[in-house]
Scaffold this motif. Structure first.
Motif, mmCIF file in Angstrom:
data_model
loop_
_atom_site.group_PDB
_atom_site.id
_atom_site.type_symbol
_atom_site.label_atom_id
_atom_site.label_comp_id
_atom_site.label_asym_id
_atom_site.label_seq_id
_atom_site.Cartn_x
_atom_site.Cartn_y
_atom_site.Cartn_z
ATOM 1 N N ARG A 1 6.205 -22.065 -2.242
ATOM 2 C CA ARG A 1 5.688 -20.831 -1.653
ATOM 3 C C ARG A 1 6.679 -20.354 -0.596
ATOM 4 N NH1 ARG A 1 0.409 -22.894 1.906
ATOM 5 N NH2 ARG A 1 1.484 -24.515 3.103
ATOM 6 N N GLU A 2 6.742 -19.028 -0.419
ATOM 7 C CA GLU A 2 7.662 -18.417 0.528
ATOM 8 C C GLU A 2 6.894 -17.505 1.480
ATOM 9 O OE1 GLU A 2 11.770 -17.535 -1.355
ATOM 10 O OE2 GLU A 2 10.319 -17.237 -2.979
ATOM 11 N N PHE A 3 7.445 -17.341 2.692
ATOM 12 C CA PHE A 3 6.723 -16.650 3.753
ATOM 13 C C PHE A 3 7.540 -15.483 4.318
ATOM 14 C CE2 PHE A 3 5.165 -20.929 3.559
ATOM 15 C CZ PHE A 3 3.804 -20.846 3.825
ATOM 16 N N TRP A 4 6.879 -14.347 4.480
ATOM 17 C CA TRP A 4 7.453 -13.200 5.173
ATOM 18 C C TRP A 4 6.458 -12.684 6.221
ATOM 19 C CZ3 TRP A 4 8.077 -14.023 0.027
ATOM 20 C CH2 TRP A 4 9.354 -13.910 -0.532
ATOM 21 N N ARG A 5 6.959 -12.111 7.292
ATOM 22 C CA ARG A 5 6.136 -11.368 8.256
ATOM 23 C C ARG A 5 6.522 -9.898 8.157
ATOM 24 N NH1 ARG A 5 7.546 -13.432 13.428
ATOM 25 N NH2 ARG A 5 9.073 -11.747 13.589
ATOM 26 N N LEU A 6 5.535 -9.056 7.905
ATOM 27 C CA LEU A 6 5.770 -7.625 7.758
ATOM 28 C C LEU A 6 5.716 -6.970 9.134
ATOM 29 C CD1 LEU A 6 5.115 -8.563 4.878
ATOM 30 C CD2 LEU A 6 3.926 -6.386 4.526
ATOM 31 N N GLU A 7 6.866 -6.517 9.602
ATOM 32 C CA GLU A 7 6.963 -5.976 10.957
ATOM 33 C C GLU A 7 6.275 -4.614 11.056
ATOM 34 O OE1 GLU A 7 7.880 -8.140 12.846
ATOM 35 O OE2 GLU A 7 9.237 -9.441 11.747
ATOM 36 N N GLY A 8 5.415 -4.473 12.064
ATOM 37 C CA GLY A 8 4.758 -3.199 12.329
ATOM 38 C C GLY A 8 3.697 -2.802 11.342
ATOM 39 N N ALA A 9 3.186 -3.755 10.562
ATOM 40 C CA ALA A 9 2.224 -3.399 9.518
ATOM 41 C C ALA A 9 0.767 -3.518 9.956
ATOM 42 C CB ALA A 9 2.457 -4.283 8.294
ATOM 43 N N TYR A 10 0.521 -4.168 11.095
ATOM 44 C CA TYR A 10 -0.861 -4.510 11.445
ATOM 45 C C TYR A 10 -1.752 -3.281 11.579
ATOM 46 C CZ TYR A 10 -4.838 -6.715 13.766
ATOM 47 O OH TYR A 10 -6.095 -7.152 14.080
ATOM 48 N N GLU A 11 -1.301 -2.267 12.305
ATOM 49 C CA GLU A 11 -2.139 -1.084 12.521
ATOM 50 C C GLU A 11 -2.450 -0.364 11.221
ATOM 51 O OE1 GLU A 11 -3.703 -0.232 15.236
ATOM 52 O OE2 GLU A 11 -2.869 -2.028 16.196
ATOM 53 N N ASP A 12 -1.562 -0.512 10.239
ATOM 54 C CA ASP A 12 -1.784 0.153 8.951
ATOM 55 C C ASP A 12 -2.802 -0.559 8.080
ATOM 56 O OD1 ASP A 12 0.173 2.023 9.649
ATOM 57 O OD2 ASP A 12 1.777 0.865 8.684
ATOM 58 N N VAL A 13 -2.928 -1.874 8.250
ATOM 59 C CA VAL A 13 -3.745 -2.636 7.293
ATOM 60 C C VAL A 13 -4.939 -3.356 7.912
ATOM 61 C CG1 VAL A 13 -1.700 -2.997 5.853
ATOM 62 C CG2 VAL A 13 -2.394 -4.764 7.481
ATOM 63 N N ASN A 14 -5.076 -3.333 9.234
ATOM 64 C CA ASN A 14 -6.120 -4.164 9.837
ATOM 65 C C ASN A 14 -7.527 -3.670 9.556
ATOM 66 O OD1 ASN A 14 -6.037 -1.941 11.564
ATOM 67 N ND2 ASN A 14 -6.627 -3.151 13.341
ATOM 68 N N LYS A 15 -7.658 -2.472 8.996
ATOM 69 C CA LYS A 15 -8.988 -1.972 8.639
ATOM 70 C C LYS A 15 -9.287 -2.218 7.163
ATOM 71 C CE LYS A 15 -10.189 -0.008 12.603
ATOM 72 N NZ LYS A 15 -8.983 -0.198 13.413
ATOM 73 N N LEU A 16 -8.333 -2.756 6.437
ATOM 74 C CA LEU A 16 -8.575 -3.051 5.020
ATOM 75 C C LEU A 16 -9.606 -4.173 4.892
ATOM 76 C CD1 LEU A 16 -4.943 -2.999 3.547
ATOM 77 C CD2 LEU A 16 -6.709 -1.243 3.325
ATOM 78 N N PRO A 17 -10.363 -4.192 3.809
ATOM 79 C CA PRO A 17 -11.352 -5.271 3.622
ATOM 80 C C PRO A 17 -10.670 -6.622 3.431
ATOM 81 C CG PRO A 17 -11.156 -3.943 1.633
ATOM 82 C CD PRO A 17 -10.379 -3.225 2.691
ATOM 83 N N LYS B 1 -7.053 -13.352 4.332
ATOM 84 C CA LYS B 1 -6.462 -12.669 3.189
ATOM 85 C C LYS B 1 -7.017 -11.251 3.047
ATOM 86 C CE LYS B 1 -5.642 -13.156 -1.771
ATOM 87 N NZ LYS B 1 -5.958 -13.935 -2.993
ATOM 88 N N LEU B 2 -6.087 -10.308 2.872
ATOM 89 C CA LEU B 2 -6.451 -8.906 2.671
ATOM 90 C C LEU B 2 -6.796 -8.648 1.203
ATOM 91 C CD1 LEU B 2 -3.574 -7.310 4.756
ATOM 92 C CD2 LEU B 2 -5.994 -7.314 5.390
ATOM 93 N N GLN C 1 0.827 -1.204 0.000
ATOM 94 C CA GLN C 1 0.000 0.000 0.000
ATOM 95 C C GLN C 1 0.862 1.256 0.000
ATOM 96 O OE1 GLN C 1 -3.066 -1.288 -0.883
ATOM 97 N NE2 GLN C 1 -4.147 -0.170 0.730
ATOM 98 N N GLY C 2 1.984 1.196 -0.738
ATOM 99 C CA GLY C 2 2.844 2.358 -0.872
ATOM 100 C C GLY C 2 3.801 2.591 0.277
ATOM 101 N N LYS C 3 3.796 1.753 1.295
ATOM 102 C CA LYS C 3 4.686 1.920 2.442
ATOM 103 C C LYS C 3 5.657 0.749 2.511
ATOM 104 C CE LYS C 3 4.678 2.721 7.444
ATOM 105 N NZ LYS C 3 3.824 2.976 8.655
ATOM 106 N N LYS C 4 6.925 1.070 2.752
ATOM 107 C CA LYS C 4 7.948 0.029 2.823
ATOM 108 C C LYS C 4 8.062 -0.493 4.251
ATOM 109 C CE LYS C 4 11.675 0.473 0.400
ATOM 110 N NZ LYS C 4 13.034 0.906 -0.098
ATOM 111 N N TYR C 5 8.080 -1.831 4.380
ATOM 112 C CA TYR C 5 8.181 -2.478 5.685
ATOM 113 C C TYR C 5 9.409 -3.381 5.736
ATOM 114 C CZ TYR C 5 3.301 -1.092 6.291
ATOM 115 O OH TYR C 5 2.144 -0.369 6.390
ATOM 116 N N THR C 6 9.924 -3.545 6.940
ATOM 117 C CA THR C 6 10.926 -4.577 7.177
ATOM 118 C C THR C 6 10.195 -5.913 7.233
ATOM 119 O OG1 THR C 6 12.369 -3.100 8.423
ATOM 120 C CG2 THR C 6 12.621 -5.470 8.808
#
Length: 401
Positions: free
Chosen positions: A328-344, A396-397, A305-310
């Motif tokens: 398949r490969e897995f990443w956890r986006l640090e500190g992203a929850y508050e930014d995306v948890n309201k997305l549909p 899934k977002l 969503q236009g923001k870079k995360y670690t």
């Protein structure tokens, strides 16, 4: 890989209906379940070529001592009064085996326990009892070779058993699984018993029964039959001990007191059945989660969503058994929850047990799916505390970029 939901349930869904991607999710889950089953199968006879000779076992313990490790049978209607402490593992994981040894050493030294139940065939456990009394590792080495092709066939498995022999030397093993390796370990143990004039013993009878159980199981891979026999064999061995308490080590699929048999979900699993017999005398602890207690492999930048995360990277899984997919490969986006948890949300889910690492509520994940044609699909999931069909799951977002 995804699950599409219809109907509402707590703002999400009650009855999950899987869209066209359901076969992928189910296929992926089947791969994991079959792998788990193979690991639970101790020493399957598939592909084994070891000679079923009595001499190859190199037993050094006298038959009389072995007989002491297998007390005479008592009727199954007798209710033993000891405590049962079951540990549910993920097979072949060194740190889990360390935890199990720590637990057994405590029971052994501080509570006087001597009987260790294991997810092995009756005759494999009796071979371990022979080995415990021997002055070499010949028997252990042969058992280890019989376990080739299972998750137990890692060098640390031998380290685990050697630690028991050294630190808890009076341990008596009880194998309660069906007869894995009936044509190798099983026949070799029968030959040993014949060579020592023990064909009329209970050991010979139970070895024969275990071999027959294994032969029946491997004809059709009847998992309901196996689960029920594991329970029956467990009760038989436990009832011999009267008021003595035991510890048991089994795959986590067999130790949930509220769980069903893993593959068919049609009968209660072993611990679920045992609870009906022994009630509060049964205690279970699932330590299989330790296999996912891993450190990140590396850190990558991922833009969402236009923001870079670690992004903490946790590795690649081979999913080539699924049509059109390779990995398949897995990443956890640090500190992203508050930014995306309201997305549909799309309504699609990925259960926690599909991930290679531990999951906590309030996290965001990126998953890249590589197809056999080389194309890559990127999906994003959030752990928002909502479950799917009673299972912890990520959702899934809906991302528009």
């Amino acid at each position: 890989m995804d699950v599409k939901n219809s109907n509402t349930y707590g703002g999400v869904a009650a009855q999950a209906r899987i869209r066209y991607t359901r076969p992928l999710l189910l296929a992926l889950m089947a791969i994991l379940l079959i792998s788990s089953l193979t690991a639970c199968s101790g020493n399957s006879s598939a592909g084994e070529t070891a000679s079923p000779s009595a001499q190859s076992a190199s037993p050094s313990a006298p038959p009389a001592r072995l007989a002491q490790a297998t007390p005479g049978a008592t009727p199954l209607t007798t209710k033993a009064t000891g405590q049962i402490y079951l540990y549910g593992e993920s097979h072949g994981v060194a740190k889990i085996m360390d935890k199990e040894y720590e637990a057994w050493s405590d029971y052994y030294h501080n509570k006087g326990m001597r009987h260790l139940f294991v997810e092995q065939s009756y005759y494999a456990a009796e071979y371990l009892n022979l080995w415990m009394q021997s002055d070499n590792d010949d028997i252990l080495e042969e058992l280890y070779q019989d376990w080739e092709g299972t998750q137990g066939h890692i060098p640390y498995t031998k380290t685990f058993f050697r630690k028991i022999k050294s630190g808890c030397p009076d341990t008596i093993f009880h194998g309660t699984d069906i007869g894995h390796g009936p044509d190798t370990t099983g026949e070799r143990f029968l030959s040993y018993l014949k060579a020592n004039d023990l064909t009329g013993s209970e050991m010979y009878t139970l070895t024969t029964e275990a071999i027959q159980q294994g032969q029946r199981y491997y004809r059709s891979y009847d998992n309901v039959y196996r689960e029920n026999k594991m329970t029956e064999n467990f009760i038989r061995e436990f009832e011999k001990l009267g008021n003595e308490s035991i510890m048991g080590i089994y795959g986590a699929a067999h130790t949930g007191v509220n769980e069903m048999e893993l593959i068919t979900q049609s009968v209660p699993c072993m611990a679920n059945q045992l609870q009906k017999h022994y009630g509060s005398n049964l205690h279970t602890e699932d330590i299989s989660w330790m296999v996912k207690d891993i450190d990140r492999i590396r850190v990558d930048p991922i833009t969402l969503q236009g923001k870079k995360y670690t992004a903490s990277y946790y590795g690649k899984q081979d999913i080539s058994g699924v049509k059109d997919y390779a990995s398949r490969e897995f990443w956890r986006l640090e500190g992203a929850y508050e930014d995306v948890n309201k997305l549909p949300l799309t309504g699609n889910v990925l259960p926690y047990d599909q991930y290679p690492m531990l999951i906590k509520e309030g996290q965001v994940f990126a998953i890249s799916l590589t197809k056999t044609d080389g194309s890559v699909e990127r999906e994003y999931y959030v752990s928002n505390g909502k479950q799917w069909e009673g299972r912890d799951a990520t959702w899934k977002l809906k991302i528009t970029e």
